[in-house]
Write an enzyme that holds these catalytic residues in place. Sequence first.
Site, short mmCIF file in Angstrom:
data_model
loop_
_atom_site.label_atom_id
_atom_site.label_comp_id
_atom_site.label_asym_id
_atom_site.label_seq_id
_atom_site.Cartn_x
_atom_site.Cartn_y
_atom_site.Cartn_z
N LYS A 19 -9.48 -12.62 3.61
CA LYS A 19 -10.77 -13.27 3.30
C LYS A 19 -10.79 -13.70 1.84
O LYS A 19 -10.06 -13.18 1.00
CB LYS A 19 -11.96 -12.36 3.58
N ALA A 109 -4.53 -4.31 -1.89
CA ALA A 109 -5.41 -4.03 -3.05
C ALA A 109 -5.48 -5.24 -3.96
O ALA A 109 -5.35 -5.14 -5.18
CB ALA A 109 -4.92 -2.79 -3.82
N ALA A 110 -5.70 -6.40 -3.35
CA ALA A 110 -5.61 -7.66 -4.09
C ALA A 110 -6.92 -8.45 -4.08
O ALA A 110 -6.98 -9.55 -4.61
CB ALA A 110 -4.50 -8.52 -3.48
N ASP A 155 -15.99 -4.18 3.70
CA ASP A 155 -15.54 -5.53 4.07
C ASP A 155 -15.24 -5.65 5.56
O ASP A 155 -15.00 -6.75 6.05
CB ASP A 155 -14.25 -5.89 3.30
O1 C5P Z 1 -16.62 0.45 1.35
P1 C5P Z 1 -15.29 0.56 0.69
O2 C5P Z 1 -14.64 1.89 0.95
O3 C5P Z 1 -14.36 -0.56 0.99
O4 C5P Z 1 -15.56 0.47 -0.86
C1 C5P Z 1 -14.65 0.93 -1.83
C2 C5P Z 1 -15.44 1.31 -3.07
O5 C5P Z 1 -15.93 0.15 -3.72
C3 C5P Z 1 -16.64 2.17 -2.80
O6 C5P Z 1 -16.31 3.53 -2.81
C4 C5P Z 1 -17.57 1.82 -3.93
O7 C5P Z 1 -17.18 2.54 -5.09
C5 C5P Z 1 -17.25 0.37 -4.19
N1 C5P Z 1 -18.19 -0.56 -3.52
C6 C5P Z 1 -19.46 -0.70 -4.01
N2 C5P Z 1 -20.35 -1.54 -3.39
C7 C5P Z 1 -19.95 -2.26 -2.32
C8 C5P Z 1 -18.65 -2.14 -1.83
C9 C5P Z 1 -17.79 -1.27 -2.45
O8 C5P Z 1 -19.84 -0.06 -5.00
N3 C5P Z 1 -20.82 -3.09 -1.73
#
Ligand code: C5P
Length: 342
Positions: A19, A109-110, A155
């Site tokens: 994406k 992780a990109a 995501d």
């Molecule tokens: O939801 P996900 O595990 O992919 O998110 C990784 C990290 O990115 C979360 O632990 C959070 O620290 C941060 N994040 C955030 N707000 C979002 C998405 C991600 O703070 N809407």
Amino acid sequence: MSSAPVGPLGPVVRLAPAKLNLTLAVVGRRPDGYHLLHSVMVPLALADRISLAILPGERADRLHVTGFAAGPDRDNLVVRAIAEARAAAGGAAETPALAVRLEKRIPVAAGLAGGSSDAAAALDGALEAWGLAAGTPGDPGLAVRAEAAARLGSDVPFFLAGGPACVEGRGERVTPLPAVRGTPPGILLVTPRLVVPTADVFAVHAASGVPPNGATRLTSEHLAAELRDGLDSRRLADRAGILAAANDLLGATAILVPGLVAFRRALTRLLGRPIGQSGSGPTLWVLYPSHGDAEAAARTVTSALAAGTLVGPGDGEPFVAATSITGELPGPSVGNDTRSER
Ligand code: C5P
């Protein structure tokens, strides 16, 4: 009596697209620390490929990953996605062990959400392998799938939507948008060989105390409205300058990876076009009216890297790929996958 529906005869094969965030506004923060977003997200033709086949008589799932390294298998989001699929199946069918082959073509992780896309494809694909495809009896339904997706990561819900979407909340509020009209817009991706964890970027953003930027949100809302009204590739490419600036995480990523700022400037000079950043980075994107234009730009960047006139931050040469924005996510398929990825 077993309620097991009949699954497909061959493996379930899915393309799991990358994406791009064309806009990314951070509009607030939840009490649990997650950030509230407003983002126009589009799927790309660049995709991982995942196949899931039932392993008769075995107890444990098997995962085989090739391509971009994604860390230990036990940490792969696909493993968690299959566990979520088993829970979602809720006894509506038997859920035998699966052999999963994952071909990673999207850098990890990109900022391209490859792992999240794999997870969405695995969630849906596992249910299909067990005979619980969407719309069949026993299908746990959209709401259960969406909740499972949100538990897997912010995501992941986007990838269940099946195309471009406006994403809000923490990522769980997904409103589908019409595809860009006409020729699919070309995208040049340049990903420095650096791992930039999303959590680190959000943490730096939060620590910097920058208040929500109303301008980014307006750009994001405006783009969503324009797509709803019918926006074609050329007019989208005309907006590249505004979109490249409409990412509220640019500053935080630059603090974490200072070399990215100079690299972005060097790319701007080389290509003469605005350079955006997808999500939390470090992938940089350049928008073109067509795939052919993006391919020409990819050749320019590859030559400059080979000549040493362009040097990326990180370990080794950046990943460079010409791809395009796709209107719809590839649908489910069974057996050999012969679809074009352009
Ligand atoms: O939801 P996900 O595990 O992919 O998110 C990784 C990290 O990115 C979360 O632990 C959070 O620290 C941060 N994040 C955030 N707000 C979002 C998405 C991600 O703070 N809407």
